[in-house]
Design a protein around this motif. Structure first.
Motif, short mmCIF file in Angstrom:
data_model
loop_
_atom_site.label_atom_id
_atom_site.label_comp_id
_atom_site.label_asym_id
_atom_site.label_seq_id
_atom_site.Cartn_x
_atom_site.Cartn_y
_atom_site.Cartn_z
N ILE A 1 5.99 50.35 7.99
CA ILE A 1 5.69 51.35 9.01
C ILE A 1 5.27 52.67 8.36
CG2 ILE A 1 6.71 52.83 10.80
CD1 ILE A 1 8.37 50.48 11.70
N TYR A 2 4.08 53.12 8.71
CA TYR A 2 3.61 54.47 8.36
C TYR A 2 4.09 55.37 9.49
CZ TYR A 2 0.23 57.87 6.48
OH TYR A 2 -0.37 58.97 5.91
N PRO A 3 5.15 56.14 9.29
CA PRO A 3 5.85 56.75 10.44
C PRO A 3 4.99 57.72 11.26
CG PRO A 3 6.66 57.64 8.36
CD PRO A 3 5.81 56.46 8.01
N GLN A 4 4.02 58.37 10.62
CA GLN A 4 3.16 59.29 11.35
C GLN A 4 2.42 58.61 12.49
OE1 GLN A 4 3.47 59.04 8.02
NE2 GLN A 4 2.58 60.77 6.91
N ALA B 1 13.12 42.98 8.40
CA ALA B 1 13.28 44.07 7.45
C ALA B 1 12.13 45.05 7.63
CB ALA B 1 13.31 43.54 6.02
N LEU B 2 12.40 46.32 7.36
CA LEU B 2 11.40 47.38 7.45
C LEU B 2 11.25 48.06 6.10
CD1 LEU B 2 12.44 49.37 10.67
CD2 LEU B 2 10.66 47.62 10.48
N TRP B 3 10.04 48.50 5.82
CA TRP B 3 9.80 49.50 4.77
C TRP B 3 9.13 50.68 5.48
CZ3 TRP B 3 4.87 48.97 1.33
CH2 TRP B 3 4.61 50.19 0.69
N ILE B 4 9.79 51.82 5.42
CA ILE B 4 9.27 53.03 6.04
C ILE B 4 8.68 53.92 4.95
CG2 ILE B 4 9.80 55.06 7.45
CD1 ILE B 4 12.12 53.49 8.66
N ASN B 5 7.42 54.27 5.06
CA ASN B 5 6.78 55.17 4.10
C ASN B 5 7.50 56.52 4.09
OD1 ASN B 5 3.83 53.54 5.04
ND2 ASN B 5 4.52 53.63 2.92
N PRO B 6 7.27 57.37 3.08
CA PRO B 6 8.11 58.57 2.89
C PRO B 6 8.28 59.39 4.16
CG PRO B 6 6.64 58.34 1.05
CD PRO B 6 6.23 57.29 2.04
N CYS B 7 9.53 59.68 4.47
CA CYS B 7 9.85 60.43 5.68
C CYS B 7 10.67 61.68 5.35
CB CYS B 7 10.60 59.55 6.67
SG CYS B 7 12.04 58.70 5.98
N TYR B 8 10.63 62.10 4.08
CA TYR B 8 11.39 63.25 3.63
C TYR B 8 10.65 64.55 3.93
CZ TYR B 8 13.06 59.30 0.81
OH TYR B 8 13.50 58.06 0.40
N ASP B 9 11.39 65.64 3.86
CA ASP B 9 10.80 66.97 4.00
C ASP B 9 9.65 67.13 2.99
OD1 ASP B 9 10.61 69.74 4.82
OD2 ASP B 9 11.64 70.24 2.95
N SER B 10 8.52 67.63 3.47
CA SER B 10 7.32 67.66 2.64
C SER B 10 6.29 68.62 3.21
CB SER B 10 6.70 66.24 2.59
OG SER B 10 5.43 66.25 1.99
N PRO B 11 5.47 69.22 2.36
CA PRO B 11 4.30 69.98 2.85
C PRO B 11 3.17 69.06 3.33
CG PRO B 11 4.95 70.67 0.62
CD PRO B 11 5.64 69.37 0.91
N PHE B 12 3.28 67.77 3.07
CA PHE B 12 2.31 66.75 3.49
C PHE B 12 0.91 67.00 2.95
CE2 PHE B 12 5.76 66.16 6.53
CZ PHE B 12 5.94 64.78 6.44
N LYS B 13 0.85 67.33 1.66
CA LYS B 13 -0.45 67.41 1.00
C LYS B 13 -0.86 66.02 0.49
CE LYS B 13 0.06 72.27 -0.25
NZ LYS B 13 0.12 73.26 -1.35
N ASP B 14 0.11 65.10 0.41
CA ASP B 14 -0.16 63.70 0.10
C ASP B 14 0.65 62.82 1.03
OD1 ASP B 14 -1.09 61.37 -1.07
OD2 ASP B 14 0.30 61.47 -2.77
#
Length: 511
Positions: free
Chosen positions: A13-16, A46-59
């Motif tokens: 899952i790409y959470p965005q 099973a799920l793999w969730i792409n990064p969901c941490y606090d971020s400026p979201f430049k990548d």
């Protein structure tokens, strides 16, 4: 080895872009929770969730600003803990994405490391000893810190490389992997892992897992030693936690402690020849394209040595696609996708389905978003229904994270659930088959029955089952053992006089 991996089928899952529940145009944790029943009905446990941490979201979140805090766009930490809880109640394990090689330039560790005065984090990143001293063979940045030095990058300008040391040291500022500063970096990452495992996470997919120690040897021995140390920690403290690597070299990754390693799409490798062999002159030669006239031996000559060398160490993971790879619908028709997914879901190892691939979502040429560039077109919103924004969000269409497929025939879950012959229902039947027969699961025996260059079908055994694939546009046949019966088929196949006759674009599992 976590026992649950044997029967695991992952859903990435790409959470965005999965499901927006608060109308801001961006997916969120509550959206994932809302659709967990769909994931379960699809047959993914099973799920793999792409990064969901606090971020400026430049990548797109791979630039982590705080490893222990989730991004506000997705909800709160408590929302993610609740996701773990509800997923577990439904029999679904959840992996988070671990980014151990670099952070955001806005991470507190890096802000401290940039300071001229020595402090706890001065050596957390890789710095030279002078503002004019660069880093040969590696990207670096100078002139942006009070500190008298340049710092190394891992990828984008916003991603300073964490310091796990250098195996081959030629400069005074390069530290050995066993230097206390480098060990402190490793221990800090173990602390991050413990934090999420204690909250209910079931493990991690590890980003750029082979890139920790710089100027490592050909075997990545110094980086491998770090992962062996981390695996020892997991075995002792969290024996059911899984780590899966973005390494695409199982001979290294699985020997160094990973439970599974992705078979990624690298030009000319075995996986690439199956469905993405369109990057060279002479047209598309992909084995799974009906008119590609591909050669199964190009796949097997690459795959079999990897499988044979690692089958006792862990699993190789086939993917339908991922957030970095063009969706397979870019070049494959729906009928071709059915055969492709049938193959991936019946080979050994732990398979991954990228969200939306199960309905044949398209790849689009789109302007870059959050550092996506050519990857952006694979990250568009999930298409749930025929309504507004294909059911992804109630936000105005110009406020969506990315645009939804505007085509009149845009595939949706709603429309395909009603069609027994749809790609979605075919995937559901395949996942059910894999769960039902242990012979099709991750560690069951695998043996080639028939595979010849430029010939069809491709036939192999999984335990006591026989799998035959004819992705071509030609009729074909193969000799069978006596007294075989069909368990499952796509297209038309016939057993007659100890022979299997396969129509074009057909697939069958026999017992």
């Amino acid at each position: 080895m976590p026992g649950w991996l044997k029967d695991a089928i992952f859903y990435e899952i790409y959470p965005q872009s999965f499901k927006d529940t608060n109308g801001d145009g961006i997916g969120d944790f509550n959206g994932i929770i809302e659709k967990l029943d769909y994931v379960k009905e699809l047959g993914c446990n099973a799920l793999w969730i792409n990064p969901c941490y606090d971020s400026p979201f430049k990548d797109a979140g791979y630039d982590v600003r705080d490893y222990k805090k989730v991004a506000e766009r997705y909800g709160s930490n408590e929302d993610l803990y609740n996701l773990f809880k509800i997923a577990h109640e439904k029999g679904i394990h959840v992996l988070l994405d671990l980014v151990p090689g670099h952070t955001s330039e806005e991470h507190e560790w890096f802000l401290e490391s940039k300071k001229a005065e020595r402090n706890e984090f001065s050596d957390r990143y890789i710095w030279t000893n002078g503002w004019i001293e660069g880093i040969a063979g590696h990207p670096y940045i100078g002139g942006e810190a009070d500190r008298n030095g340049c710092y190394m990058l891992n990828f984008f300008k916003c991603q300073p490389a964490l310091n796990y040391g250098f195996l081959k040291r030629t400069e005074e500022w390069q530290k050995a992997p066993d230097d206390p500063a480098c060990i402190a970096t490793r221990e800090a990452m173990k602390d991050v892992m413990r934090f999420w495992l204690d909250k209910g996470c079931d493990g991690f997919r590890v980003d750029m897992a082979d890139s920790l120690v710089k100027d490592d040897d050909e075997n990545k021995s110094a980086t491998g030693a770090i992962w062996k140390n981390i695996r020892e920690m997991l075995d002792n403290e969290y024996p059911e936690a899984a780590i899966i690597s973005e390494w695409s070299n199982p001979k290294q990754a699985l020997k160094y402690g990973f439970h599974a390693d992705f078979y990624l799409d690298h030009r000319g490798n075995g996986y690439n020849t199956l469905l993405r062999d369109y990057e060279t002159d002479g047209g598309d030669k992909s084995f799974l394209k009906k008119d590609g006239h591909g050669d199964i031996m190009r796949f097997l000559n690459d795959y079999l040595p990897k499988y044979d060398a690692t089958r006792k160490d862990g699993y190789i993971s086939f993917i339908t696609c991922n957030h970095d790879t063009p969706r397979p619908r870019r070049t494959l028709s729906i009928d071709e996708l059915k055969i492709a997914y049938a193959m991936f879901l019946t080979l050994p190892g732990v398979p991954f389905i990228y969200y939306g691939d199960e309905i044949g979502m398209r790849y689009f040429e789109l302007p870059t978003k959050e550092g996506g560039y050519t990857r952006t077109g694979t990250r568009t919103p999930m298409q749930w229904s025929e309504g507004k924004n294909k059911g992804f969000s109630t936000a105005p269409s110009d406020k969506l994270y990315l645009p939804v497929d505007p085509s009149d025939d845009a595939p949706t879950v709603e429309s395909q659930e009603k069609d027994p012959s749809s790609l979605l229902n075919t995937v559901k039947a395949l996942t059910k088959l894999r769960h039902e027969y242990k012979d099709l699961q991750a560690d069951s025996e695998f043996e080639i029955i028939y595979a010849e260059a430029d010939e069809f079908p491709f036939v192999y055994k999984r335990g006591d089952l026989i799998v035959a694939i004819n992705p071509s546009d030609k009729k074909t046949s193969a000799t069978l053992p006596k007294n075989t019966t069909k368990v499952f088929e796509i297209g038309e196949t016939e057993i007659k006089d100890a022979s299997l006759h396969m129509q074009p674009q057909s697939f069958v599992v026999l017992k």
